[in-house]
Design a protein around this motif. Structure first.
Motif, PDB file in Angstrom:
ATOM      1  N   LEU A   1      26.883  35.000  49.970  1.00  0.00           N
ATOM      2  CA  LEU A   1      26.548  34.573  51.319  1.00  0.00           C
ATOM      3  C   LEU A   1      27.659  35.046  52.248  1.00  0.00           C
ATOM      4  O   LEU A   1      28.839  34.800  51.986  1.00  0.00           O
ATOM      5  N   VAL A   2      27.257  35.735  53.296  1.00  0.00           N
ATOM      6  CA  VAL A   2      28.196  36.252  54.281  1.00  0.00           C
ATOM      7  C   VAL A   2      27.998  35.485  55.586  1.00  0.00           C
ATOM      8  O   VAL A   2      26.877  35.420  56.108  1.00  0.00           O
ATOM      9  N   ALA A   3      29.104  34.903  56.095  1.00  0.00           N
ATOM     10  CA  ALA A   3      29.057  34.162  57.357  1.00  0.00           C
ATOM     11  C   ALA A   3      29.900  34.900  58.393  1.00  0.00           C
ATOM     12  O   ALA A   3      31.063  35.214  58.136  1.00  0.00           O
ATOM     13  N   ARG A   4      29.274  35.171  59.522  1.00  0.00           N
ATOM     14  CA  ARG A   4      29.992  35.801  60.624  1.00  0.00           C
ATOM     15  C   ARG A   4      30.409  34.718  61.615  1.00  0.00           C
ATOM     16  O   ARG A   4      29.579  33.959  62.097  1.00  0.00           O
ATOM     17  N   LEU A   5      31.702  34.630  61.896  1.00  0.00           N
ATOM     18  CA  LEU A   5      32.241  33.605  62.792  1.00  0.00           C
ATOM     19  C   LEU A   5      32.721  34.257  64.079  1.00  0.00           C
ATOM     20  O   LEU A   5      33.288  35.349  64.062  1.00  0.00           O
ATOM     21  N   ARG A   6      32.476  33.557  65.178  1.00  0.00           N
ATOM     22  CA  ARG A   6      32.904  34.047  66.479  1.00  0.00           C
ATOM     23  C   ARG A   6      33.323  32.853  67.327  1.00  0.00           C
ATOM     24  O   ARG A   6      32.630  31.838  67.370  1.00  0.00           O
ATOM     25  N   LEU A   7      34.447  32.976  68.005  1.00  0.00           N
ATOM     26  CA  LEU A   7      34.911  31.921  68.899  1.00  0.00           C
ATOM     27  C   LEU A   7      34.404  32.237  70.301  1.00  0.00           C
ATOM     28  O   LEU A   7      34.810  33.218  70.914  1.00  0.00           O
ATOM     29  N   ALA A   8      33.520  31.394  70.801  1.00  0.00           N
ATOM     30  CA  ALA A   8      32.900  31.630  72.100  1.00  0.00           C
ATOM     31  C   ALA A   8      33.475  30.655  73.127  1.00  0.00           C
ATOM     32  O   ALA A   8      33.458  29.434  72.915  1.00  0.00           O
ATOM     33  N   PRO A   9      34.019  31.157  74.238  1.00  0.00           N
ATOM     34  CA  PRO A   9      34.561  30.257  75.267  1.00  0.00           C
ATOM     35  C   PRO A   9      33.442  29.645  76.094  1.00  0.00           C
ATOM     36  O   PRO A   9      32.354  30.216  76.235  1.00  0.00           O
ATOM     37  N   VAL A  10      33.715  28.467  76.662  1.00  0.00           N
ATOM     38  CA  VAL A  10      32.754  27.870  77.588  1.00  0.00           C
ATOM     39  C   VAL A  10      32.799  28.672  78.890  1.00  0.00           C
ATOM     40  O   VAL A  10      33.756  29.381  79.183  1.00  0.00           O
ATOM     41  N   ALA A  11      31.752  28.557  79.657  1.00  0.00           N
ATOM     42  CA  ALA A  11      31.662  29.321  80.905  1.00  0.00           C
ATOM     43  C   ALA A  11      32.798  28.935  81.845  1.00  0.00           C
ATOM     44  O   ALA A  11      33.107  27.758  82.043  1.00  0.00           O
ATOM     45  N   GLY A  12      33.421  29.947  82.445  1.00  0.00           N
ATOM     46  CA  GLY A  12      34.473  29.732  83.428  1.00  0.00           C
ATOM     47  C   GLY A  12      35.836  29.418  82.853  1.00  0.00           C
ATOM     48  O   GLY A  12      36.751  29.062  83.610  1.00  0.00           O
ATOM     49  N   LEU A  13      36.018  29.549  81.540  1.00  0.00           N
ATOM     50  CA  LEU A  13      37.315  29.251  80.947  1.00  0.00           C
ATOM     51  C   LEU A  13      38.344  30.314  81.350  1.00  0.00           C
ATOM     52  O   LEU A  13      38.059  31.505  81.347  1.00  0.00           O
ATOM     53  N   ASP A  14      39.515  29.842  81.704  1.00  0.00           N
ATOM     54  CA  ASP A  14      40.614  30.747  82.071  1.00  0.00           C
ATOM     55  C   ASP A  14      40.908  31.692  80.906  1.00  0.00           C
ATOM     56  O   ASP A  14      41.097  31.245  79.766  1.00  0.00           O
ATOM     57  N   PRO A  15      40.984  33.019  81.150  1.00  0.00           N
ATOM     58  CA  PRO A  15      41.255  33.965  80.060  1.00  0.00           C
ATOM     59  C   PRO A  15      42.558  33.685  79.320  1.00  0.00           C
ATOM     60  O   PRO A  15      42.648  33.917  78.120  1.00  0.00           O
ATOM     61  N   VAL A  16      43.563  33.202  80.033  1.00  0.00           N
ATOM     62  CA  VAL A  16      44.828  32.894  79.380  1.00  0.00           C
ATOM     63  C   VAL A  16      44.665  31.736  78.409  1.00  0.00           C
ATOM     64  O   VAL A  16      45.191  31.757  77.283  1.00  0.00           O
ATOM     65  N   VAL A  17      43.914  30.710  78.830  1.00  0.00           N
ATOM     66  CA  VAL A  17      43.662  29.570  77.952  1.00  0.00           C
ATOM     67  C   VAL A  17      42.843  30.006  76.746  1.00  0.00           C
ATOM     68  O   VAL A  17      43.108  29.609  75.608  1.00  0.00           O
ATOM     69  N   TYR A  18      41.859  30.859  76.991  1.00  0.00           N
ATOM     70  CA  TYR A  18      41.024  31.340  75.892  1.00  0.00           C
ATOM     71  C   TYR A  18      41.851  32.133  74.876  1.00  0.00           C
ATOM     72  O   TYR A  18      41.670  31.993  73.655  1.00  0.00           O
ATOM     73  N   LYS A  19      42.764  32.930  75.362  1.00  0.00           N
ATOM     74  CA  LYS A  19      43.602  33.719  74.462  1.00  0.00           C
ATOM     75  C   LYS A  19      44.447  32.815  73.575  1.00  0.00           C
ATOM     76  O   LYS A  19      44.600  33.062  72.368  1.00  0.00           O
ATOM     77  N   ARG A  20      44.973  31.724  74.170  1.00  0.00           N
ATOM     78  CA  ARG A  20      45.768  30.794  73.385  1.00  0.00           C
ATOM     79  C   ARG A  20      44.902  30.049  72.374  1.00  0.00           C
ATOM     80  O   ARG A  20      45.282  29.868  71.212  1.00  0.00           O
ATOM     81  N   LYS A  21      43.701  29.635  72.799  1.00  0.00           N
ATOM     82  CA  LYS A  21      42.794  28.926  71.898  1.00  0.00           C
ATOM     83  C   LYS A  21      42.357  29.832  70.748  1.00  0.00           C
ATOM     84  O   LYS A  21      42.223  29.383  69.600  1.00  0.00           O
ATOM     85  N   ARG A  22      42.135  31.099  71.057  1.00  0.00           N
ATOM     86  CA  ARG A  22      41.712  32.032  70.010  1.00  0.00           C
ATOM     87  C   ARG A  22      42.813  32.226  68.982  1.00  0.00           C
ATOM     88  O   ARG A  22      42.552  32.308  67.782  1.00  0.00           O
ATOM     89  N   ARG A  23      44.037  32.269  69.456  1.00  0.00           N
ATOM     90  CA  ARG A  23      45.156  32.411  68.516  1.00  0.00           C
ATOM     91  C   ARG A  23      45.260  31.179  67.613  1.00  0.00           C
ATOM     92  O   ARG A  23      45.480  31.300  66.402  1.00  0.00           O
ATOM     93  N   GLU A  24      45.118  29.990  68.192  1.00  0.00           N
ATOM     94  CA  GLU A  24      45.179  28.767  67.401  1.00  0.00           C
ATOM     95  C   GLU A  24      44.027  28.695  66.416  1.00  0.00           C
ATOM     96  O   GLU A  24      44.191  28.255  65.270  1.00  0.00           O
ATOM     97  N   TYR A  25      42.862  29.145  66.844  1.00  0.00           N
ATOM     98  CA  TYR A  25      41.696  29.148  65.963  1.00  0.00           C
ATOM     99  C   TYR A  25      41.928  30.063  64.767  1.00  0.00           C
ATOM    100  O   TYR A  25      41.646  29.706  63.612  1.00  0.00           O
ATOM    101  N   ARG A  26      42.433  31.256  65.019  1.00  0.00           N
ATOM    102  CA  ARG A  26      42.659  32.193  63.922  1.00  0.00           C
ATOM    103  C   ARG A  26      43.757  31.700  62.985  1.00  0.00           C
ATOM    104  O   ARG A  26      43.697  31.914  61.770  1.00  0.00           O
ATOM    105  N   ARG A  27      44.748  31.053  63.558  1.00  0.00           N
ATOM    106  CA  ARG A  27      45.801  30.500  62.709  1.00  0.00           C
ATOM    107  C   ARG A  27      45.248  29.416  61.790  1.00  0.00           C
ATOM    108  O   ARG A  27      45.552  29.375  60.588  1.00  0.00           O
TER     109      ARG A  27
END
Length: 592
Positions: free
Chosen positions: A434-460
């Motif tokens: 079974l192959v699962a594809r995961l993607r972190l999707a930001p909510v609409a209007g999220l600050d790109p800087v905040v999204y970048k930090r959240k994505r890093r925490e998610y990957r960690r």
């Protein structure tokens, strides 16, 4: 190559199993062991400090600039030429009479020296030349303290029979107002004359554990009383500094491409060039401080230093005097600083790896920080006379970094499915994937800087989860982080499960996704308010007797997962893990 692969797998696979058992506890255990060793080394051998000394010697050789002699300190050498000169005149060879030493001192006074000191211990009066003894003693008395003589601190075993107390030693000063009087008894070898003894200083040296003389001891602490060394007393005469402000150990700014000015004793006594090389200008003695000592073969007291394996002892004392007079001594932080720095850096390194930071970022930051620190230390010694002795600390931390890097490489190798760390997939035993594809999707209007930090925490969090879970393989880095396709495919992350049948593999997936949700939200409890992990899955049976057909089925499975558009959100209870289509089917993932 097959044999080498067996060797690699022979130790990597057991280590991979060890990482699953230790998980991320390895990093605090390493930090505890490293700091424990630092504490033990501080109280015992201090090998980290000894390693720093060896590095200091090498940095001296590498630096492009070094302080030039000021000309204010001159070495008067009793060399082979001077001894041969008077032997050839029929006035005797070695040893010289006290009268000749007195003549040398008198001519230095006529040349205008500010102060002069003998690196020669005149311990006993001469029975054959009492007139010479009296003449040298008279020169010492007439010098009114400007002429100094060498004394030596004897072994402490002789202190019990000594009549002299520390507070009565010539030039001694209290290190604390409460220093007791009289001080402890101390055994010294003093010059024979009263005036000579009153104007004497110690010439004992302090070598490091490897036998190299890097520091000159300016005084010895005996019961709260400082017994001054000859360079300290000489510098006080020349500059008038307060003795109590002097450090106990002085690190000389050793020179590799120049040296203090020398003049032969015969030239001074004869007041004309005798041993001076033709065409060379003699150093100026007017207003200078002169150190007198032996450099002749067989009678000089050579010392090993960072720049010369056999430097005359008089030059060592002259370098210390020059450093005091000109303020060119190397300033160094206290010894404990390198241990504290190594401990703090070790804690930081292990903490970063424990958090699960990406290895590419850790590597570059670590190299950049270390390079900056080393360059700063190198520049400090070269341009400012400050030696930040952090080289051994950096080397120690680099060792800890290497161990962390090796451990995380084992974790990543197993999690990525590298066959050196993980047994190759047996499709007969585990025919379902079974192959699962995961993607972190930001909510609409999220600050790109905040999204970048959240994505890093998610990957960690995802990385920590997969590294400690034995039944998931992560396909990471489908597109290089700085690739020109990165903006389009940056969010791709694939997780792969294997199972004996479809029900088994889907049960594993549900347990894994539920645990992944808990791990992510344990690190970032507000992730759902800003971002959402979206999932798309595809499962298929790929086990087949025909290896080529298995390969085609796997490609189809991966293609199906990449092509599907519908996704559902990762939740605390992922009940939407449904039965998927075969690789060639057209059904999409259910949408949640």
């Amino acid at each position: 190559m097959d044999q080498w692969t067996k060797v690699l797998r022979g130790y990597r696979r057991p280590l991979a199993r060890l990482t699953l058992w230790l998980k991320f506890a390895f990093y605090p255990l390493l930090a505890f062991a490293a700091i424990g060793w630092l504490a033990w080394d501080w109280t015992h051998a201090r090998s980290l400090d000894a390693a720093e000394d060896a590095i200091f010697d090498q940095v001296l050789q590498w630096r492009p600039l070094e302080p030039k002699p000021s000309g204010r300190t001159v070495i008067v050498e009793i060399d082979d030429c001077s001894i041969d000169h008077f032997r050839n005149l029929g006035e005797g060879g070695w040893p010289w009479s006290r009268e000749r030493h007195a003549d040398l001192l008198g001519n230095l006074d006529r040349a205008g020296v500010r102060a002069a000191a003998f690196d020669v211990i005149f311990a006993d009066a001469s029975l054959q030349d009492p007139q010479g003894d009296a003449l040298l003693e008279a020169m010492a008395e007439a010098g009114d303290g400007r002429f100094l003589f060498a004394s030596s601190r004897m072994h402490p075993d002789f202190d019990a029979q000594a009549m002299l107390t520390a507070d009565a030693v010539p030039g001694a000063f209290a290190l604390a107002p409460a220093a007791a009087r009289p001080g402890p008894a101390v055994a010294l070898m003093l010059p024979y004359g009263k005036a000579m003894a009153a104007n004497s200083g110690l010439v004992n040296v302090a070598r490091a554990g490897d036998g190299v003389l890097r520091d000159v001891r300016l005084y010895q602490d005996i019961g709260g009383w400082a017994l001054p060394a000859l360079p300290l007393r000489l510098a006080l005469l020349a500059e008038g500094h307060h003795a109590a402000a002097a450090p106990e150990l002085l690190r000389i700014n050793w020179r590799t491409r120049s040296q203090l000015p020398y003049v032969s004793a015969a030239d001074v006594i004869e007041r004309r060039p005798v041993c001076q090389p033709e065409g060379a200008a003699p150093p100026s003695l007017d207003g200078a401080v002169a150190l007198i000592g032996y450099t002749a073969a067989g009678i000089n007291d050579a010392k090993p230093t960072p720049v010369n394996g056999a430097m005359p002892g008089v030059e060592v004392l002259a370098e210390a005097t020059e450093a005091l007079i000109t303020g060119s001594a190397i300033r160094m932080p206290p010894t404990w600083l390198k241990y504290v720095l190594a401990a703090l850096a070790t804690l930081l390194v292990t903490f970063v790896f424990w958090r699960g930071e990406p290895h590419k970022d850790v590597d570059s930051v670590f190299v950049a920080v270390n390079a900056t620190m080393l360059l700063a230390a190198f520049a400090g010694l070269t341009f400012f006379g400050v030696f930040l002795d952090i080289f051994a600390s950096v080397a120690f931390v680099s060792l800890c970094f290497g161990l962390c890097r090796m451990y995380t490489a084992i974790q990543r190798g197993r999690a990525d499915g590298n066959s050196d760390y993980l047994r190759e997939l047996d499709t007969r035993r585990y025919p379902w994937l079974l192959v699962a594809r995961l993607r972190l999707a930001p909510v609409a209007g999220l600050d790109p800087v905040v999204y970048k930090r959240k994505r890093r925490e998610y990957r960690r969090a995802l990385r920590r989860f997969v590294y400690t879970t034995g039944d998931i393989v992560m396909v990471e880095g489908i597109v290089e982080r700085k690739s020109w396709l990165n903006a389009l495919l940056d969010d791709l992350m694939l997780l792969v499960w294997k199972g004996t049948d479809e029900a088994d593999v889907r049960a594993q997936v549900r347990r894994g996704l539920d645990a992944l949700y808990a791990e992510i939200n344990a690190i970032n409890r507000q992730l759902d308010d800003t971002c959402q992990v979206r999932i798309c899955m595809a499962a298929a049976r790929i086990g087949d007797e025909d290896r080529e057909r298995e390969r085609l089925q796997l490609r189809a499975l991966l293609g199906q997962d990449f092509n599907q558009r519908d996704e559902w959100p990762l939740t605390a209870a992922n009940t939407c893990v449904q039965t998927g289509p075969e690789p060639d089917g057209d059904d999409a993932c259910a949408t949640g």
